[in-house]
Each structure stands twice: as structure tokens, then as C-alpha cells.
Write a protein that holds these residues in place. Structure first.
Motif, PDB file in Angstrom:
ATOM      1  N   GLN A   5      53.536 -13.407  81.789  1.00 24.07           N
ATOM      2  CA  GLN A   5      53.780 -12.118  82.437  1.00 24.07           C
ATOM      3  C   GLN A   5      52.893 -11.972  83.668  1.00 24.07           C
ATOM      4  O   GLN A   5      53.327 -11.483  84.705  1.00 24.07           O
ATOM      5  N   TRP A   6      51.673 -12.408  83.561  1.00 23.69           N
ATOM      6  CA  TRP A   6      50.726 -12.317  84.670  1.00 23.69           C
ATOM      7  C   TRP A   6      51.230 -13.140  85.855  1.00 23.69           C
ATOM      8  O   TRP A   6      51.239 -12.684  86.976  1.00 23.69           O
ATOM      9  N   VAL A   7      51.666 -14.367  85.580  1.00 21.12           N
ATOM     10  CA  VAL A   7      52.138 -15.236  86.655  1.00 21.12           C
ATOM     11  C   VAL A   7      53.462 -14.748  87.215  1.00 21.12           C
ATOM     12  O   VAL A   7      53.712 -14.848  88.414  1.00 21.12           O
ATOM     13  N   GLU A   8      54.330 -14.203  86.368  1.00 22.95           N
ATOM     14  CA  GLU A   8      55.599 -13.665  86.883  1.00 22.95           C
ATOM     15  C   GLU A   8      55.341 -12.554  87.884  1.00 22.95           C
ATOM     16  O   GLU A   8      56.024 -12.446  88.904  1.00 22.95           O
ATOM     17  N   THR A   9      54.332 -11.755  87.640  1.00 21.94           N
ATOM     18  CA  THR A   9      53.947 -10.734  88.608  1.00 21.94           C
ATOM     19  C   THR A   9      53.434 -11.407  89.881  1.00 21.94           C
ATOM     20  O   THR A   9      53.763 -11.000  90.990  1.00 21.94           O
ATOM     21  N   LEU A  10      52.667 -12.472  89.711  1.00 23.01           N
ATOM     22  CA  LEU A  10      52.135 -13.215  90.847  1.00 23.01           C
ATOM     23  C   LEU A  10      53.250 -13.839  91.679  1.00 23.01           C
ATOM     24  O   LEU A  10      53.128 -13.966  92.898  1.00 23.01           O
ATOM     25  N   GLN A  11      54.361 -14.207  91.054  1.00 24.63           N
ATOM     26  CA  GLN A  11      55.458 -14.863  91.765  1.00 24.63           C
ATOM     27  C   GLN A  11      56.058 -13.978  92.853  1.00 24.63           C
ATOM     28  O   GLN A  11      56.730 -14.473  93.746  1.00 24.63           O
ATOM     29  N   LEU A  12      55.835 -12.692  92.798  1.00 26.51           N
ATOM     30  CA  LEU A  12      56.324 -11.799  93.839  1.00 26.51           C
ATOM     31  C   LEU A  12      55.636 -12.077  95.177  1.00 26.51           C
ATOM     32  O   LEU A  12      56.152 -11.723  96.224  1.00 26.51           O
ATOM     33  N   SER A  46      52.651 -16.585  99.067  1.00 23.83           N
ATOM     34  CA  SER A  46      51.628 -17.541  99.488  1.00 23.83           C
ATOM     35  C   SER A  46      50.792 -18.000  98.291  1.00 23.83           C
ATOM     36  O   SER A  46      50.550 -17.240  97.355  1.00 23.83           O
ATOM     37  N   PRO A  47      50.338 -19.265  98.349  1.00 27.97           N
ATOM     38  CA  PRO A  47      49.492 -19.779  97.269  1.00 27.97           C
ATOM     39  C   PRO A  47      48.123 -19.102  97.280  1.00 27.97           C
ATOM     40  O   PRO A  47      47.708 -18.527  98.287  1.00 27.97           O
ATOM     41  N   GLU A  62      31.925 -24.045  87.224  1.00 28.42           N
ATOM     42  CA  GLU A  62      33.147 -23.781  87.978  1.00 28.42           C
ATOM     43  C   GLU A  62      33.641 -25.053  88.656  1.00 28.42           C
ATOM     44  O   GLU A  62      32.844 -25.831  89.173  1.00 28.42           O
ATOM     45  N   THR A  63      34.965 -25.220  88.646  1.00 29.15           N
ATOM     46  CA  THR A  63      35.605 -26.348  89.316  1.00 29.15           C
ATOM     47  C   THR A  63      36.740 -25.814  90.170  1.00 29.15           C
ATOM     48  O   THR A  63      37.594 -25.065  89.679  1.00 29.15           O
ATOM     49  N   PHE A  64      36.772 -26.193  91.434  1.00 28.56           N
ATOM     50  CA  PHE A  64      37.838 -25.798  92.353  1.00 28.56           C
ATOM     51  C   PHE A  64      39.085 -26.610  92.020  1.00 28.56           C
ATOM     52  O   PHE A  64      39.049 -27.831  91.957  1.00 28.56           O
ATOM     53  N   LEU A  65      40.211 -25.925  91.773  1.00 30.18           N
ATOM     54  CA  LEU A  65      41.456 -26.606  91.429  1.00 30.18           C
ATOM     55  C   LEU A  65      42.414 -26.717  92.600  1.00 30.18           C
ATOM     56  O   LEU A  65      43.390 -27.453  92.536  1.00 30.18           O
ATOM     57  N   GLY A  66      42.188 -25.939  93.653  1.00 30.23           N
ATOM     58  CA  GLY A  66      43.032 -26.020  94.835  1.00 30.23           C
ATOM     59  C   GLY A  66      43.759 -24.724  95.118  1.00 30.23           C
ATOM     60  O   GLY A  66      43.558 -23.715  94.462  1.00 30.23           O
ATOM     61  N   LYS A  67      44.638 -24.773  96.129  1.00 33.22           N
ATOM     62  CA  LYS A  67      45.504 -23.635  96.460  1.00 33.22           C
ATOM     63  C   LYS A  67      46.821 -23.888  95.743  1.00 33.22           C
ATOM     64  O   LYS A  67      47.501 -24.876  96.016  1.00 33.22           O
ATOM     65  N   LEU A  68      47.151 -23.013  94.814  1.00 30.16           N
ATOM     66  CA  LEU A  68      48.328 -23.205  93.975  1.00 30.16           C
ATOM     67  C   LEU A  68      49.291 -22.045  94.135  1.00 30.16           C
ATOM     68  O   LEU A  68      48.870 -20.892  94.269  1.00 30.16           O
ATOM     69  N   ASP A  69      50.592 -22.363  94.085  1.00 26.66           N
ATOM     70  CA  ASP A  69      51.582 -21.286  94.084  1.00 26.66           C
ATOM     71  C   ASP A  69      51.798 -20.827  92.647  1.00 26.66           C
ATOM     72  O   ASP A  69      51.250 -21.402  91.700  1.00 26.66           O
ATOM     73  N   ALA A  70      52.580 -19.800  92.482  1.00 21.06           N
ATOM     74  CA  ALA A  70      52.771 -19.190  91.164  1.00 21.06           C
ATOM     75  C   ALA A  70      53.310 -20.192  90.140  1.00 21.06           C
ATOM     76  O   ALA A  70      52.874 -20.200  88.988  1.00 21.06           O
ATOM     77  N   GLY A  71      54.231 -21.047  90.543  1.00 17.33           N
ATOM     78  CA  GLY A  71      54.788 -22.037  89.620  1.00 17.33           C
ATOM     79  C   GLY A  71      53.732 -23.010  89.120  1.00 17.33           C
ATOM     80  O   GLY A  71      53.708 -23.367  87.938  1.00 17.33           O
ATOM     81  N   VAL A 102      50.507 -22.381  88.951  1.00 14.50           N
ATOM     82  CA  VAL A 102      49.608 -21.628  88.083  1.00 14.50           C
ATOM     83  C   VAL A 102      50.234 -21.507  86.688  1.00 14.50           C
ATOM     84  O   VAL A 102      49.566 -21.699  85.668  1.00 14.50           O
ATOM     85  N   LEU A 103      51.528 -21.228  86.631  1.00 16.98           N
ATOM     86  CA  LEU A 103      52.226 -21.114  85.350  1.00 16.98           C
ATOM     87  C   LEU A 103      52.173 -22.439  84.583  1.00 16.98           C
ATOM     88  O   LEU A 103      51.887 -22.455  83.386  1.00 16.98           O
ATOM     89  N   ARG A 104      52.411 -23.553  85.272  1.00 17.66           N
ATOM     90  CA  ARG A 104      52.335 -24.867  84.602  1.00 17.66           C
ATOM     91  C   ARG A 104      50.921 -25.106  84.053  1.00 17.66           C
ATOM     92  O   ARG A 104      50.747 -25.626  82.949  1.00 17.66           O
ATOM     93  N   LEU A 105      49.929 -24.729  84.831  1.00 13.23           N
ATOM     94  CA  LEU A 105      48.545 -24.886  84.399  1.00 13.23           C
ATOM     95  C   LEU A 105      48.275 -24.071  83.130  1.00 13.23           C
ATOM     96  O   LEU A 105      47.641 -24.562  82.186  1.00 13.23           O
ATOM     97  N   LEU A 106      48.776 -22.836  83.103  1.00 11.72           N
ATOM     98  CA  LEU A 106      48.583 -21.986  81.925  1.00 11.72           C
ATOM     99  C   LEU A 106      49.378 -22.498  80.722  1.00 11.72           C
ATOM    100  O   LEU A 106      48.938 -22.352  79.582  1.00 11.72           O
ATOM    101  N   ASP A 107      50.541 -23.090  80.960  1.00 11.29           N
ATOM    102  CA  ASP A 107      51.308 -23.683  79.867  1.00 11.29           C
ATOM    103  C   ASP A 107      50.547 -24.864  79.259  1.00 11.29           C
ATOM    104  O   ASP A 107      50.576 -25.079  78.053  1.00 11.29           O
ATOM    105  N   GLU A 108      49.874 -25.632  80.117  1.00 10.81           N
ATOM    106  CA  GLU A 108      49.090 -26.776  79.648  1.00 10.81           C
ATOM    107  C   GLU A 108      47.810 -26.342  78.933  1.00 10.81           C
ATOM    108  O   GLU A 108      47.292 -27.066  78.093  1.00 10.81           O
ATOM    109  N   HIS A 109      47.299 -25.166  79.289  1.00  8.23           N
ATOM    110  CA  HIS A 109      46.039 -24.668  78.733  1.00  8.23           C
ATOM    111  C   HIS A 109      46.217 -23.204  78.300  1.00  8.23           C
ATOM    112  O   HIS A 109      45.661 -22.298  78.922  1.00  8.23           O
TER     113      HIS A 109
END
Length: 190
Positions: free
Chosen positions: A36-43, A46-47, A62-71, A73-80
Motif C-alpha cells: 500500500q505504501w509503494v502504491e501510493t509512491l507510484q503516483l 521520479s525515483p 546505513e547502506t545506500f541502495l541507489g535511486k529507485l522507482d516505485a516498482g 522499491v516494491l520488488r525490494l520490499l517483496d524480497e524483504h
């Protein structure tokens, strides 16, 4: 119109992020809330800058993961699914992972001792360097001195080096009996 839509989406994102921070983390509900959080972000188009934050009992990494778009971020949350997304004050996305251990820095440099006010505190480095990481509770030092063997008092005065969670919990347990205010099982230190 597009600016208003983005502003509205950003406002909704802040509300959802705030709600995530207030709700207890239920393992089964986490993936749905994250989605739900990422779906809101998808609006947003920009990454965003994303970082992985490992929050330990003592310490943060802290570890920098990069500039990510909503999709992404969602894949990352699905993995973790155990990670909890938060929007930082600077607009970055922090993926928070709670770790029931001490960070490597704490394992190498943490000491329990008394601060100047007689509070049980965790220090980064020897206590005489006065770099307090966390303060737990005020100790009844008079009662402690009169009832504990001298070795316990001396150890605490000099600083008790900790290298793992068991030592950390043992020190808290031992000295919590001498807290001026009762320490409950639910006590969450500062």
C-alpha cells in the motif's frame, strides 16, 4: 494540474508513512502495508534515493541502495517483507530492518558504566571519554554500594566491556535491580 496531483500524492504518502510508523509491525500484515505504501509512491514519477538502515539494539548501519522507482522499491520490499519503509525528512526512503544484536561498532567499542548523574549508560569507548550512546535508568548508588560485592561496583565504575547481546542483557538485568524507579519488562530505553 500535474503539480497539484504530485503534491497530493506526496501528502498521501506522508500520511501513509506516518501510519506505518505508528502501527506495530505484525509480520503477516507487513507485506500488504508495504505494498500500500509503494502504491501510493507510484503516483510519483521520479525515483527516490533509497537506503537500507539496519537498526541494532546498540548501533545503526546505513547502506545506500541507489535511486529507485516505485516498482523497484516494491520488488525490494517483496524480497524483504520484514523491512519497514519510512520517508525521511530529506525525502529519501529508508528501509528499516530491526536487528536483535549489537552492531559491529558496539561489539568493538561499547561499555556500560555510570554517567555523571549516576545513570546506567552505554558508552562508545571507555567511559572517561564521555561519549554516551544511550541512558537507561537512574541507579540507587548508595544501596548498590552497600549491597553488591565490591567487584560489581568497581567493574561498573571502570566500565563493563560488552561484546554480545547476552552480555548486554546480563548487565541490564543485574543492575536493573538497583534502579530508583522500577524497570518494567516492557521498559524501552531511550
Amino acid at each position: 494540474m500535474r503539480g497539484k496531483r504530485l503534491l497530493g500524492a506526496f501528502g498521501a504518502l506522508l500520511l501513509v508513512a506516518g501510519a506505518l510508523q505508528l502501527q506495530p509491525a505484525a509480520a503477516a500484515a507487513a507485506p500488504e502495508r508495504n505494498r500500500q505504501w509503494v502504491e501510493t509512491l507510484q503516483l510519483e514519477e521520479s525515483p527516490r534515493t533509497v537506503k537500507h538502515v539496519r537498526s541494532f539494539i546498540c548501533g545503526v548501519e546505513e547502506t545506500f541502495l541507489g535511486k529507485l522507482d516505485a516498482g523497484e522499491v516494491l520488488r525490494l520490499l517483496d524480497e524483504h517483507p520484514e523491512w519497514r519503509p519510512e520517508l525521511t525528512e530529506t525525502g529519501e526512503i529508508a528501509m528499516i530492518e530491526q536487528v536483535e544484536d549489537l552492531s559491529e561498532t558496539c561489539k568493538q567499542r561499547a561499555y556500560f558504566s555510570l554517567d555523571k548523574l549516576g545513570q546506567l549508560s552505554l558508552f562508545e569507548g571507555p567511559p572517561e571519554e564521555e561519549r554516551v550512546i544511550r541512558t537507561f535508568f537512574q541507579l540507587d548508588t548508595d544501596y548498590m554500594e552497600s549491597s553488591l560485592p565490591r567487584a560489581y561496583w568497581d567493574a561498573l565504575s571502570e566500565g563493563i566491556r560488552i561484546t554480545d547481546v547476552d552480555e548486554y542483557n546480563s548487565v541490564l538485568s543485574t543492575y536493573s535491580e538497583y534502579a530508583l524507579q522500577p524497570v518494567s519488562a516492557e521498559h524501552t530505553p531511550d
